[in-house]
Write an enzyme that holds these catalytic residues in place. Structure first.
Site, short mmCIF file in Angstrom:
data_model
loop_
_atom_site.label_atom_id
_atom_site.label_comp_id
_atom_site.label_asym_id
_atom_site.label_seq_id
_atom_site.Cartn_x
_atom_site.Cartn_y
_atom_site.Cartn_z
N PRO A 112 80.31 29.09 27.76
CA PRO A 112 80.61 30.20 26.85
C PRO A 112 82.13 30.37 26.76
O PRO A 112 82.83 30.27 27.77
CB PRO A 112 79.95 31.40 27.53
CG PRO A 112 79.80 31.02 28.96
CD PRO A 112 79.62 29.53 28.98
N GLY A 114 85.66 32.12 26.44
CA GLY A 114 86.29 33.41 26.73
C GLY A 114 85.52 34.26 27.71
O GLY A 114 85.67 35.48 27.75
N ALA A 115 84.67 33.64 28.56
CA ALA A 115 83.89 34.42 29.53
C ALA A 115 84.59 34.53 30.87
O ALA A 115 84.06 35.11 31.81
CB ALA A 115 82.51 33.80 29.71
N GLY A 116 85.79 33.99 30.97
CA GLY A 116 86.49 34.02 32.25
C GLY A 116 86.32 32.72 33.03
O GLY A 116 86.57 32.66 34.22
N LEU A 117 85.86 31.67 32.34
CA LEU A 117 85.65 30.39 33.00
C LEU A 117 86.71 29.36 32.60
O LEU A 117 86.50 28.16 32.69
CB LEU A 117 84.24 29.88 32.70
CG LEU A 117 83.14 30.80 33.26
CD1 LEU A 117 81.79 30.49 32.64
CD2 LEU A 117 83.06 30.67 34.79
N SER A 120 90.10 28.40 27.86
CA SER A 120 91.39 28.23 27.19
C SER A 120 92.26 27.23 27.94
O SER A 120 92.93 26.39 27.34
CB SER A 120 92.12 29.57 27.02
OG SER A 120 92.41 30.14 28.27
N ALA A 121 92.23 27.26 29.26
CA ALA A 121 92.97 26.27 30.05
C ALA A 121 92.39 24.88 29.82
O ALA A 121 93.12 23.91 29.62
CB ALA A 121 92.90 26.62 31.55
N ALA A 122 91.06 24.79 29.81
CA ALA A 122 90.42 23.48 29.65
C ALA A 122 90.73 22.87 28.29
O ALA A 122 90.99 21.67 28.20
CB ALA A 122 88.90 23.61 29.86
N ASP A 163 94.68 28.34 36.36
CA ASP A 163 93.57 27.72 35.63
C ASP A 163 93.92 26.33 35.13
O ASP A 163 93.10 25.41 35.22
CB ASP A 163 93.19 28.60 34.43
CG ASP A 163 92.46 29.87 34.85
OD1 ASP A 163 92.13 30.00 36.05
OD2 ASP A 163 92.23 30.72 33.98
C1 MEV Z 1 92.62 34.39 34.56
O1 MEV Z 1 91.65 33.37 34.72
C2 MEV Z 1 93.17 34.78 35.86
C3 MEV Z 1 94.30 35.80 35.87
O2 MEV Z 1 94.82 35.78 37.19
C4 MEV Z 1 95.39 35.49 34.88
C5 MEV Z 1 96.21 34.28 35.23
O3 MEV Z 1 96.15 33.76 36.34
O4 MEV Z 1 96.97 33.87 34.35
C6 MEV Z 1 93.77 37.16 35.57
#
Ligand code: MEV
Length: 329
Positions: A112, A114-117, A120-122, A163
């Site tokens: 998913p 933008g769920a925090g996984l 965007s980095a990948a 990330d």
């Molecule tokens: C985001 O995955 C993690 C945060 O620490 C932001 C970052 O490291 O850039 C909230």
């Protein structure tokens, strides 16, 4: 080559998110699901970015020379992803040359968005790695991690290298920004249950929220951030000794401190409490917060904890460690 595909893993944050933005260490783990980016030379005058299977319309961007003229069309998660891919290619051409005219970029996600996984980095890492191969520039995984970090800085304004380094290099990474980047283990088994709920805020907004709290209560927030850094140091020891009980305790303390920073929310915290009640040794949010991902350490009770997460309204994602990092075909 005329066409190159790179796959970069998503990332779960085990310890230290948010404090890592203030230079404290963090621990993150690459997972066996991620983002695939194909870059191909097609001819014509424009750069096109398409995303497959994301249930949102494609994004078309026109490029004249190396200056981007059009802009990302809609405002969805998909176009956010497209701007990371676009920025990655732009930074690559600034550093290593090449021409973006006629390039087609196809993004496919197994996670998913933008769920925090770390999608965007990948996407940043995969786009940089694919384009490097396309123009025959040899880059190390560290180089790609650095480019990925510049992409996140450009798009988001603020981002730690956590990330992008973990997505590029793979495995369980210890990240102390500007100081140390180290793979912690190549054989560790982490009996983790990963769940997520819809997010109310983006990582960028949550990082800003913490900054505002910091400016308002610098002594208090400095103390919280320092404690998170201390958790990470202890977690390194607990990880190397395979001490799940200690790791669970540290996860729970870390969650308490993230709550104190104001980055959890009611739904996410509720899932975290339900996971603990079902027998997890520890549970915390993972990543930026505001909804998004959570992790629970659940040796021997993975199934029970997964059911609890779902009953509490979370979606469970089955994951394993990815030791390789970004992979170019
Ligand atoms: C985001 O995955 C993690 C945060 O620490 C932001 C970052 O490291 O850039 C909230």
């Amino acid at each position: 080559a005329l066409k190159v595909t790179a796959t970069a893993p998503g990332v779960v944050k085990l310890f230290g998110e948010h404090a890592v933005v203030y230079g404290r260490p963090a621990i993150a783990m690459a997972i066996n699901k991620g983002i695939k980016v194909t870059v191909e030379e097609g001819g014509g005058d424009s750069l096109t970015i398409l995303a497959k299977d994301l249930a949102v319309k494609g994004v078309a961007i026109r490029v004249t020379g190396n200056s981007i003229e059009g802009s990302v069309i809609d405002d969805s998660q998909l176009s956010r992803l497209a701007s990371y891919a676009l920025t990655a290619l732009r930074i690559m051409t600034e550093k290593y040359g090449g021409d973006l005219r006629g390039i087609r970029v196809i993004i496919e996600s197994q996670l998913p968005i933008g769920a925090g996984l770390a999608t965007s980095a990948a996407v940043s890492v995969a786009a940089a790695a694919a384009y490097a191969r396309l123009i025959n520039v040899k880059l190390s995984k560290e180089d790609i991690a650095k480019i990925g970090h510049s992409v996140e800085l450009t798009v988001q304004g603020a981002a730690s290298p956590m990330d992008t380094a973990t997505s590029s290099m793979g495995g369980v990474m210890y990240i102390k920004p500007g100081v140390e980047l180290r793979k912690l283990s190549t054989s560790l088994k982490m009996p983790l249950v990963v769940g997520y709920v819809e997010r109310e805020l983006t990582t960028g907004e949550l990082v800003k929220r913490v900054k505002a709290l910091y400016n308002k209560h610098p002594r208090v927030v400095e103390g919280i951030i320092d404690s998170i850094g201390a958790i990470v140091d202890e977690a390194v020891t607990a990880l190397s000794g395979g001490d799940y009980v200690a790791l669970g305790e540290l996860m729970n303390i870390n969650q308490g401190l993230l709550e104190a920073l104001g980055v959890s929310n009611h739904r996410l915290s509720n899932i975290i409490y339900m996971a603990r009640k079902a027998g997890a040794l520890g549970a915390k949010l993972s990543g930026g917060g505001g909804g998004g991902a959570m992790i629970a350490l659940a040796p021997g009770v993975e199934d029970k904890v997964a059911v609890a997460v779902e009953l509490a309204g979370g979606e469970v994602i089955l994951i394993d460690v990815n030791y390789e990092g970004v992979h170019v075909e």
